[in-house]
Design a protein around this motif. Sequence first.
Motif, mmCIF file in Angstrom:
data_model
loop_
_atom_site.group_PDB
_atom_site.id
_atom_site.type_symbol
_atom_site.label_atom_id
_atom_site.label_comp_id
_atom_site.label_asym_id
_atom_site.label_seq_id
_atom_site.Cartn_x
_atom_site.Cartn_y
_atom_site.Cartn_z
ATOM 1 N N ALA A 107 -79.953 -131.484 -7.304
ATOM 2 C CA ALA A 107 -79.260 -130.481 -6.496
ATOM 3 C C ALA A 107 -80.224 -129.773 -5.548
ATOM 4 O O ALA A 107 -79.810 -129.235 -4.514
ATOM 5 C CB ALA A 107 -78.580 -129.452 -7.396
ATOM 6 N N GLU A 108 -81.531 -129.776 -5.887
ATOM 7 C CA GLU A 108 -82.552 -129.209 -5.003
ATOM 8 C C GLU A 108 -83.015 -130.215 -3.950
ATOM 9 O O GLU A 108 -83.939 -129.932 -3.186
ATOM 10 C CB GLU A 108 -83.756 -128.746 -5.837
ATOM 11 N N GLY A 109 -82.398 -131.388 -3.944
ATOM 12 C CA GLY A 109 -82.755 -132.391 -2.958
ATOM 13 C C GLY A 109 -83.896 -133.297 -3.358
ATOM 14 O O GLY A 109 -84.398 -134.069 -2.538
ATOM 15 N N TYR A 110 -84.306 -133.254 -4.636
ATOM 16 C CA TYR A 110 -85.428 -134.078 -5.096
ATOM 17 C C TYR A 110 -84.903 -135.452 -5.471
ATOM 18 O O TYR A 110 -84.058 -135.583 -6.348
ATOM 19 C CB TYR A 110 -86.097 -133.408 -6.307
ATOM 20 N N ARG A 111 -85.406 -136.492 -4.825
ATOM 21 C CA ARG A 111 -84.858 -137.830 -5.011
ATOM 22 C C ARG A 111 -85.791 -138.770 -5.774
ATOM 23 O O ARG A 111 -85.372 -139.832 -6.195
ATOM 24 C CB ARG A 111 -84.532 -138.447 -3.644
ATOM 25 N N ALA A 112 -87.028 -138.389 -5.954
ATOM 26 C CA ALA A 112 -87.978 -139.244 -6.674
ATOM 27 C C ALA A 112 -87.686 -139.189 -8.174
ATOM 28 O O ALA A 112 -86.936 -138.322 -8.649
ATOM 29 C CB ALA A 112 -89.413 -138.780 -6.396
ATOM 30 N N PRO A 113 -88.249 -140.121 -8.960
ATOM 31 C CA PRO A 113 -88.108 -140.013 -10.412
ATOM 32 C C PRO A 113 -88.614 -138.655 -10.904
ATOM 33 O O PRO A 113 -89.592 -138.119 -10.373
ATOM 34 C CB PRO A 113 -88.997 -141.156 -10.935
ATOM 35 N N ILE A 114 -87.931 -138.098 -11.902
ATOM 36 C CA ILE A 114 -88.279 -136.764 -12.387
ATOM 37 C C ILE A 114 -89.370 -136.884 -13.448
ATOM 38 O O ILE A 114 -89.124 -137.301 -14.587
ATOM 39 C CB ILE A 114 -87.048 -136.034 -12.973
ATOM 40 N N HIS A 115 -90.588 -136.548 -13.065
ATOM 41 C CA HIS A 115 -91.723 -136.527 -13.995
ATOM 42 C C HIS A 115 -92.575 -135.303 -13.700
ATOM 43 O O HIS A 115 -92.811 -134.966 -12.536
ATOM 44 C CB HIS A 115 -92.596 -137.780 -13.837
ATOM 45 N N PHE A 116 -93.045 -134.659 -14.760
ATOM 46 C CA PHE A 116 -93.978 -133.561 -14.567
ATOM 47 C C PHE A 116 -95.371 -134.111 -14.285
ATOM 48 O O PHE A 116 -95.808 -135.082 -14.901
ATOM 49 C CB PHE A 116 -94.072 -132.687 -15.824
ATOM 50 N N GLY A 117 -96.079 -133.457 -13.374
ATOM 51 C CA GLY A 117 -97.511 -133.634 -13.320
ATOM 52 C C GLY A 117 -98.125 -132.783 -14.424
ATOM 53 O O GLY A 117 -97.494 -131.860 -14.945
ATOM 54 N N ILE A 118 -99.340 -133.101 -14.808
ATOM 55 C CA ILE A 118 -100.011 -132.318 -15.851
ATOM 56 C C ILE A 118 -100.654 -131.107 -15.203
ATOM 57 O O ILE A 118 -101.516 -131.236 -14.340
ATOM 58 C CB ILE A 118 -101.076 -133.160 -16.576
#
Length: 285
Positions: A107-118
């Motif tokens: 919904a925020e427009g983020y289209r890449a795979p959802i992964h946290f950076g460390i």
Amino acid sequence: MTDIDPHEQAGAPREIVSITRRPNVDMYQTQHSRRSWGHLNGAFAFGTMLDWQGELVYRRQNLSLGRGDVCLLDPGEFFHAEPADESPGIFRVFEILPETFEALCRAEGYRAPIHFGIINRPAPLLVRALDALQSALVDDAESLEQQSRLGVLAHAAVTTCLEQGPRGSTKPVPLGPCERLRELLHGSEGPPINLCDFARSAGVSQFQLLRAFKRRYGLPPHAYGLQVRVERARLMLQQGFSVAEAAAASDFADQSHLTRHFRRIRGVTPAQYAAGSYVAAFRAR
């Protein structure tokens, strides 16, 4: 509601674990904690070291954490946290259902795979969003406010801590022995795994398999499998199943068997977790 350990010594500090469960999100807060923590994570998790210092082992990295630092965990990954010199500390953790957090980020427009950076540094925008979410959950604010706070948190995550590209190659690669064994451990059906036969069929020795699996996933296969079963039981409790139903469906001998491992891993018993809002106090260890 508070559960006091009857064996607690007079004057000794108590480890206090509080849990607040709301739709799509769990919040844990721990005080006077001297123990090691670690489990197979089933959610997108945000941990804030309010007054805790020690070492986090995650994704084959050793990270030093101290007051104000933030650690971020992806679903399906194991972590281990060890306090420095067994010093008591305070930390909080938010766990958000994967499908909920992914939808918020989309919904925020983020289209890449959802992964946290460390990250293990203070991130003011993220910390402010977590503080606001905590207030909404603890005060049992109206649903719309809780949803709004989750939306603000997703915006902060997209802005500060999501990886900007896909992790690793996007091409499918054949699964190696460790990955195949992990898939079997996550499966809920089929006969029990015979490790010796599995290693032989994979063309490796049992010792090689055990060493490689622990190096890759942080635990030997038997301990990893136990984590999978506890997480399966937790999700069933979250969906309203009884402790007995969760124990049976997750291959525990009985409720007490599940309770022993659930409390060791999660800091509260399955019944306390299912209650949705609980403060448990135990003798510090």
